[in-house]
Design an enzyme around this catalytic site. Structure first.
Site: not given
Length: 319
Positions: A101, A150, A233, A298
């Site tokens: 990730d 998201y 992010y 995931h």
């Protein structure tokens, strides 16, 4: 987790918590969002029992590692800088790298910036994503999936934190994210993960995730919140600006890539086509193998823990 040692090291201006076990060549594990060193609990035990020194930090902003307040303290330069300093602190010239990730993204840039530090890389879920000089990544995602995708929804400081609810609710939030098996692009509901009542839909835990596991995650995130992880992010477009010099650069370390066929990354953003078309191999010329696990979502390092541990061992044992 008996026998796992915990310590704090000074790296790149912050104090980083590290869990480790075993002796031998170092295998360095980098977790994703919203996770911790604990996400690698199965692999730490498996690799340490096979003659390796397994090392898993809490990344910047997570768990017992320091979390700077400024959003701009979470650029890819900071994140890679932390890991380079951590590797140096281990007293070794090179490590085997395993990452998932957001840890995988940090791993790709680590391989790009400092390939001499990495013997081989086992990457989970997120493939290398070459820089597109024509469009910023968040702008591209917004054009493709809209404002409720998201990553787009995470951009505004405080908004995602409010959507996810209070820290009293964090265990249910973590449980909901880790057990999600819906493929395709994750779209944030208008009311966020939490329902208007503040509760979450009851979802039975899968066999690979225990209440004890959820309690551990919740104990850490209830103290830190999710802001540190969300700030990763919030720097995607800034990272794009900072990495202009690496446009077109290739990753030149040996790589094995593993994903699940239900993974939200694999099933969105054109990732499957990128892998199947040969473009991934073009950008990562020493890519040796791509493994797609059937029926796995995931968080494959936890859901398919034994399979992942075996894949890691089989690959790094060649070097």
């Amino acid at each position: 987790m008996e026998g796992v040692e915990h310590r704090t090291v000074e790296v790149n201006g912050i104090k980083m918590h590290v869990a480790e076990k075993g002796e031998g060549p170092v295998v360095l594990f980098l977790h994703g969002f919203p996770e911790l060193w604990y996400s690698w609990r199965h692999q730490i035990l498996a690799l340490s029992s096979r003659g390796y020194r397994a090392v898993a930090p809490d990344l910047r902003g997570y768990g017992d590692t320091e979390a700077p307040e400024s959003i701009s303290s979470y650029t890819i330069m900071h994140l890679v800088g932390d890991i380079v300093a951590l590797i140096d602190s281990l007293g070794v010239g090179q490590v085997f790298l395993v990452a998932h990730d957001w840890g995988a993204i940090v791993g790709w840039y680590l391989c790009l910036f400092r390939p001499e530090k990495i013997k081989a890389y086992v990457c989970l879920s997120v493939p290398f994503m070459p820089r597109n000089p024509k469009v910023r990544p968040v702008d591209a995602m917004r054009a493709l999936y809209g404002d409720d995708y998201y990553i787009c929804g995470f951009q505004e400081p405080g908004k995602a934190e409010a959507l996810y609810g209070s820290n009293n609710n964090i265990g249910e939030v973590i449980k909901s994210i880790l057990t999600n098996r819906r493929p395709g692009p994750p779209i944030l509901p208008k009311e966020g993960v939490a329902l208007p009542s503040g509760s979450l839909p009851s979802r039975p835990l899968p066999s690979w995730l225990s209440e004890e596991d959820v309690t551990y995650y919740a104990s850490k995130f209830s103290k830190t919140g999710l802001t540190g992880g969300l700030n990763y992010y919030r720097n995607l477009n800034l990272n794009w600006e900072l990495t202009a010099a690496w446009t077109g650069a290739k990753v030149k370390v040996p790589v094995k890539f593993i994903t699940g066929d239900l993974d939200v990354v694999y099933t969105s953003l054109g990732i499957k086509d990128y892998i199947d078309s040969g473009a991934f191999k073009r950008d990562v010329p020493y890519l040796e193998e791509v493994v797609v696990q059937e029926g796995v979502a995931h968080f494959n390092n936890q859901e398919a823990a034994e399979d992942i541990s075996n894949h890691i061992y089989d690959f790094i044992n060649k070097f």
